[in-house]
Scaffold this active site. Sequence first.
Site, PDB file in Angstrom:
ATOM      1  N   THR A 116       0.828  -1.201   0.000  1.00  0.00           N
ATOM      2  CA  THR A 116       0.000   0.000   0.000  1.00  0.00           C
ATOM      3  C   THR A 116       0.866   1.255   0.000  1.00  0.00           C
ATOM      4  O   THR A 116       0.434   2.314  -0.459  1.00  0.00           O
ATOM      5  CB  THR A 116      -0.943  -0.010   1.209  1.00  0.00           C
ATOM      6  OG1 THR A 116      -1.673  -1.246   1.226  1.00  0.00           O
ATOM      7  CG2 THR A 116      -1.933   1.135   1.161  1.00  0.00           C
ATOM      8  N   TYR A 135       4.420 -12.148   5.610  1.00  0.00           N
ATOM      9  CA  TYR A 135       3.241 -11.649   4.900  1.00  0.00           C
ATOM     10  C   TYR A 135       2.842 -12.692   3.877  1.00  0.00           C
ATOM     11  O   TYR A 135       3.516 -12.869   2.859  1.00  0.00           O
ATOM     12  CB  TYR A 135       3.575 -10.306   4.246  1.00  0.00           C
ATOM     13  CG  TYR A 135       2.418  -9.601   3.570  1.00  0.00           C
ATOM     14  CD1 TYR A 135       1.097 -10.054   3.669  1.00  0.00           C
ATOM     15  CD2 TYR A 135       2.653  -8.456   2.806  1.00  0.00           C
ATOM     16  CE1 TYR A 135       0.054  -9.398   3.046  1.00  0.00           C
ATOM     17  CE2 TYR A 135       1.610  -7.790   2.172  1.00  0.00           C
ATOM     18  CZ  TYR A 135       0.317  -8.268   2.296  1.00  0.00           C
ATOM     19  OH  TYR A 135      -0.711  -7.602   1.668  1.00  0.00           O
ATOM     20  N   LYS A 169       1.114 -11.741   8.848  1.00  0.00           N
ATOM     21  CA  LYS A 169       0.029 -10.958   8.265  1.00  0.00           C
ATOM     22  C   LYS A 169      -0.625 -11.844   7.226  1.00  0.00           C
ATOM     23  O   LYS A 169      -0.009 -12.183   6.214  1.00  0.00           O
ATOM     24  CB  LYS A 169       0.556  -9.670   7.627  1.00  0.00           C
ATOM     25  CG  LYS A 169      -0.528  -8.868   6.909  1.00  0.00           C
ATOM     26  CD  LYS A 169       0.052  -7.680   6.151  1.00  0.00           C
ATOM     27  CE  LYS A 169      -1.043  -6.976   5.343  1.00  0.00           C
ATOM     28  NZ  LYS A 169      -0.500  -5.871   4.506  1.00  0.00           N
ATOM     29  N   VAL A 182      -3.668  -5.654  10.243  1.00  0.00           N
ATOM     30  CA  VAL A 182      -2.830  -4.776   9.435  1.00  0.00           C
ATOM     31  C   VAL A 182      -3.745  -4.300   8.314  1.00  0.00           C
ATOM     32  O   VAL A 182      -4.042  -5.038   7.381  1.00  0.00           O
ATOM     33  CB  VAL A 182      -1.589  -5.484   8.878  1.00  0.00           C
ATOM     34  CG1 VAL A 182      -0.813  -4.541   7.967  1.00  0.00           C
ATOM     35  CG2 VAL A 182      -0.689  -5.957  10.019  1.00  0.00           C
TER      36      VAL A 182
END
Length: 291
Positions: A42, A130, A158, A198
């Site tokens: 992001t 992640y 995550k 998150v």
Amino acid sequence: MLTAMVTPFTPDGAVDYDAVRRLATYLVDEQRNDGLIVSGTTGESPTTSDDEKERILRTVLETVGDRATVVAGAGTNDTHHSISLARAAARAGAHGLLVVTPYYNKPPQEGLYQHFAAVADATGLPVMLYDIPGRSGVPIKIETLIRLAQHERIVAVKDAKGDLFLGSQVMAMTDLAFYSGDDLLNLPWLSVGAAGFVSVVGHVVGADLARMIDLYRNGDVVQALAVHRQVAPVVEGIMLSAGGAIMAKAALGMVGVPVGPVRLPLVAATEKQIAELRACLVAGGVKLTDA
């Protein structure tokens, strides 16, 4: 409650470090974020240079590092490059690392294990894996997660795989802390034992999400569900249209926290997408300042 922070740019595409400071302050002080992820997807990490990443990280640490956990994105599909980013983040003072599954080259599970272990070995920082097969093309399988959990510095995941049952199994068999990496599933992840979120929508409803965590942990599941339903239109507007960074930046502009454009190959939201986003934010109770 952590938000994967966008990277503000000036109109000509340079990193806007003054806006980085303003955004970090807003996210921590007004949106109740316990921490920030810097230079994640992001944050448009594929299109920021290593030098920019380090300066962005140092700027965020100087601004909110005394009152929020600052986690640096250090994952790439090149192990040596990831190690270099991890060491640079450690030198800058990051509190932890987010390391995404190597993308595009689709390594086997043994390659994933060795990649994550090598990055974790490179510094003394705690590591959050992640797991996002929709972008990386490869899931971190349960056997690999269990092996990685034995590394003293790999402490969290995550999850953007969306397999709550598998996550439940891993949590039962390891000490890994799971974080929802998909705003569509924030409350469901809490229900199976996740540590928190998150988030992307945390840019504009972080305080609501923090409240949802508090309510759930205090046993008020009914009110936590009410918050989940309240923010659902915001999740729809930001996550189910043009995607995270594009729509998060558009939403921030609408709440009076301008962060500039995106970098190619991302492009600005269309007028239709902006109109739909505005309606979703209003439906979710977000106060707009540009109306």
